[in-house]
Design a protein around this motif. Structure first.
Motif, PDB file in Angstrom:
ATOM      1  N   SER A  25      23.938  77.467  60.148  1.00 13.90           N
ATOM      2  CA  SER A  25      24.922  76.377  60.230  1.00 13.90           C
ATOM      3  C   SER A  25      24.474  75.310  61.221  1.00 13.90           C
ATOM      4  O   SER A  25      24.665  74.100  60.993  1.00 13.90           O
TER       5      SER A  25
ATOM      6  N   GLU B 119      21.830  73.279  59.593  1.00 13.40           N
ATOM      7  CA  GLU B 119      22.371  72.440  58.515  1.00 13.40           C
ATOM      8  C   GLU B 119      23.023  71.182  59.077  1.00 13.40           C
ATOM      9  O   GLU B 119      22.977  70.117  58.441  1.00 13.40           O
TER      10      GLU B 119
ATOM     11  N   GLN C  37      17.481  71.804  52.197  1.00 16.30           N
ATOM     12  CA  GLN C  37      18.936  71.939  52.286  1.00 16.30           C
ATOM     13  C   GLN C  37      19.474  72.881  51.212  1.00 16.30           C
ATOM     14  O   GLN C  37      20.430  73.622  51.458  1.00 16.30           O
TER      15      GLN C  37
ATOM     16  N   LEU D 194      18.964  76.346  52.469  1.00 17.40           N
ATOM     17  CA  LEU D 194      19.967  76.714  53.463  1.00 17.40           C
ATOM     18  C   LEU D 194      21.295  77.065  52.804  1.00 17.40           C
ATOM     19  O   LEU D 194      21.972  78.023  53.203  1.00 17.40           O
ATOM     20  N   LYS D 195      21.681  76.305  51.781  1.00 23.34           N
ATOM     21  CA  LYS D 195      22.949  76.579  51.097  1.00 23.34           C
ATOM     22  C   LYS D 195      22.906  77.923  50.373  1.00 23.34           C
ATOM     23  O   LYS D 195      23.915  78.635  50.313  1.00 23.34           O
TER      24      LYS D 195
END
Length: 719
Positions: free
Chosen positions: A321, A324, A342, A345-346
């Motif tokens: 988090s 991000e 990204q 990361l999601k």
């Protein structure tokens, strides 16, 4: 149109699927020269077809040299119908069949031992039985093989993402699935990781017609070989996202290292971009993993207990988090890199939209859910509901046998599991996989062990073992391992084992010994005796008389041995010459002295000993041999087992003893005995059944002279 269903399919007698698989072509190498008159196809054993190719008769007779042996009128060949998905050759099937026998036999032995100890606590017995089944499953899994690198890859290519290896088999994939859900209790605590390992090995088997993550990575790897700037290629980021979705962390980190920002000439210009790539690579490589084997060589932060895992997971998610929300994303000038990182990361944060788009098959989506969203899901009911939702999100047109088996496992339907094992993987899988199925499901245990009237009073488990044993016994290369499975069938196995043993060929010595060993192991004494008798008579009738007597002696068949003794006595008695006796002397040695109620063989053995002693006398040895020969002569003439027709030849052979120069070898009473026998022989000539001996014309006179000489010398010596 006949044979074609209506558009709705509601009026079709047989359900018809519009989805066609590619037809399978089986080559028939018959070797018969055209033209062919007819071709006949008939079912044989198992999945074999017999194809008979008949030639067109020629109007003119062909020379014998122009016609190959066995093809004068045609030829019959066997064609095996394979499922086409397992990739297992006949030699491998036989290796698996032979290799699984020790593990199966050991498990059955342990089962019998535990049943004998049923007075112990049931919980203790069940725990011990689980350990035995797990050991059995591990042995079978090792037998089915391990994936090895291709022989072409002697040196590993650093840019190779998916290492080329031997094609995995559906059989082992199915076996490991059953082990995960039915046998290995420890795997239930780290089920996501077990499924990650399973999908990494067998993802290519999920479907043959649709795209999978494995096939996507293989295609991407071929494409990246010709691409200089990999981060500009969308397939690079798609492949990386898919690999991360199913937990293949090693591949993800390796792909991230291919990023152009790692090149030395671009580090200064792309420092921020390289930092973001490296940060994601570190987070991927430190992902917490709940698995008990930290020495497996895989990336990740390994945790053995759930509290440790939860603590590490929350800390790791905090780092995700924080990254991000970092401001460095604004400074990243490369759009594809920013968007690709990204998305990674999601996925790690459990974003369902990105996870769904990254996966190709519903099984891959299920693994992603267990890995990133529902790590602690317990129970097959919840897992089945989740799998059902994944199938709705990722519908599959055609379910192969492996996926149908997985659905049956998740739905807790042993009937479906058993049907798919039989349909897709064959009788071997059913006969051996039942042990796994019954160990992990009480419902399956009752279902498969219940005796059914419709099956002749046997259980479903016994039925499938009998089917597998029948298939083994129908092939000459595997028939010798069928008794192991027949013996494990309490109702009908022993009866079929008797039939199988009676049908075994008896012309080979080793086959008979194996059959006898099987009879000894399963205490089939009556069958053992009958096998020995049959082998003995077969060898005797086909000229192998020594083998025949040997087997009959092992069977203790006194009746047949007596008949052979009588027949042998008659053959030798026709001519008591040295040549004829040497011809049968080996059989006499083999028969021994305890056979022959008529006394014929007893005489022949005594006669053999007499001839040996007489031979020593003829060779000029000590007088002790002469005295021993004389005693043997007297015993033969006194014995009631010595036939009358042999008296004269015995006396003729003993002329040297009667005329012994040193001293008389026979006493007065012994000489009178021989004279009385000679007198009885003279009277016996008057009987119609008298058999004259083949001796010289002056033999009788020489015998009388020798007896008279010995009698006179004996009287003088006794006086």
């Amino acid at each position: 149109m006949p044979g074609r269903p209506s558009d709705s399919g509601s009026e079709a007698v047989v359900p018809f699927s519009p989805e066609f698989r590619d037809p399978v072509v089986y080559p028939v190498h018959h070797g018969v020269r055209p033209p062919l008159l007819r071709v006949y196809v008939a079912w044989s054993r198992g999945s074999l077809l017999h194809v008979a190719c008949l030639r067109q008769p020629s109007p003119e007779p062909e020379p014998e040299d122009s016609v190959d042996e066995g093809e004068a009128g045609g030829k019959v060949v066997e064609v095996r119908l394979r499922a086409g998905e397992d990739g297992i050759s006949e030699a491998q099937r036989r290796r698996i069949a032979y290799g699984s026998v020790p593990a199966f036999a050991l498990l059955q032995s342990r089962k019998n031992s535990l049943m004998a100890m049923s007075r112990m606590s049931s919980s203790l017995l069940r725990g011990e039985w689980w350990q035995h089944v797990l050991e059995y499953s591990k042995n079978i899994s090792e037998l089915l093989g391990t994936r090895r690198l291709s022989s072409d890859m002697v040196i590993e290519d650093p840019r190779m993402v998916v290492q080329p290896s031997e094609e995995p088999t559906s059989l082992k994939a199915a076996w490991e699935l059953m082990e995960i859900f039915y046998v290995d209790k420890q795997s239930l605590t780290w089920l996501p990781e077990r499924l990650v390992d399973w999908s990494e090995d067998y993802d290519s088997l999920l479907t043959r017609t649709e795209l999978t993550i494995h096939s996507k990575l293989v295609n991407m790897q071929k494409k990246l070989a010709n691409v200089k700037v990999v981060e500009d290629d969308p397939d690079y980021w798609e492949g990386m996202s898919s690999a991360l979705a199913v937990g293949w962390l090693d591949i993800v980190v390796k792909l991230l290292r291919f990023h152009g920002s790692y090149q030395l000439d671009q580090l200064d210009n792309r420092e921020t971009e390289n930092g973001l790539v490296e940060a994601v690579a570190v987070l991927v490589s430190t992902m917490p993993r709940l698995r008990p084997d930290p020495t497996s060589g895989k990336l990740g932060q390994f945790c053995k207990t759930r509290p440790d895992f939860i603590k590490a997971w929350e800390k790791w998610r905090g780092h995700l988090s924080k990254l991000e929300r970092s401001a460095f994303w604004v400074q990243c000038s490369h759009d594809q890199t920013r968007e690709g990182l990204q998305k990674l990361l999601k996925i790690m944060l459990g974003d369902i939209t990105n996870i769904t788009s990254a996966t190709c098959h519903w099984m891959e989506l299920l693994v992603s859910h267990l890995l990133y969203i529902r790590q602690f899901m317990v129970g097959l009911e919840g897992l089945n509901n989740l799998a059902h939702k994944c199938r709705q999100l990722k519908p599959t047109v055609h379910y192969n046998g492996l996926m149908s088996l997985l659905i049956g496992i998740l739905e807790e339907s042993p009937e479906v599991v058993l049907a798919e094992c039989s349909k897709t993987f064959g009788p071997w899988m059913v006969a051996h996989g039942i042990e796994l199925l019954t160990a992990g499901s009480d419902h399956a245990d009752v279902l498969l062990h219940e005796e059914r009237y419709s099956l002749g009073g046997i259980s479903v488990e016994e039925l499938h073992r009998l089917v597998y044993a029948q298939i083994l016994s129908s092939h000459p290369l595997t028939c010798q391992i069928a008794p192991t499975y027949l013996a494990s069938c309490p109702k009908q196995g022993i009866g079929l084992l008797e039939i199988l043993l009676y049908k075994q060929p008896i012309q080979h010595h080793q086959v008979i010994l194996k059959n006898l060993e099987i009879c000894r192991l399963y205490e089939l004494d009556n069958i053992s005796v009958n096998v020995l008798k049959t082998a003995g008579m077969y060898n005797w009738k086909h000229g192998r008389r020594g083998f025949g007597i040997y087997w009959l002696q092992l069977a203790r068949d006194e009746v047949r041995l007596n008949r052979i003794a009588q027949q042998l006595f008659k053959c030798i008695g026709k001519s008591l010459s040295d040549d004829s006796f040497k011809q049968w002397e080996g059989l006499l040695e083999l028969l021994g002295t305890q056979v022959g109620s008529s006394g014929g063989l007893e005489f022949l053995h005594k006669y053999r000993d007499f001839k040996r002693t007489l031979k020593q006398v003829e060779d000029g040895r000590a007088s002790n041999a002469a005295r021993q020969a004389a005693e043997s002569l007297v015993q033969l003439m006194r014995s009631p087992s010595t036939p009358q027709q042999f008296w004269l030849p015995l006396l003729h052979d003993s002329l040297k003893l009667l005329n012994w120069k040193a001293h008389p070898l026979l006493t007065v009473s012994e000489t009178n005995l021989l004279l009385n026998k000679l007198q009885d022989l003279s009277m016996g000539k008057l009987r119609p059944d008298f058999v004259a001996a083949d001796l010289p014309p002056n033999a009788l006179s020489s015998i009388r002279l020798g007896l008279a000489t010995n009698l006179g010398r004996a009287i003088l010596e006794e006086c």
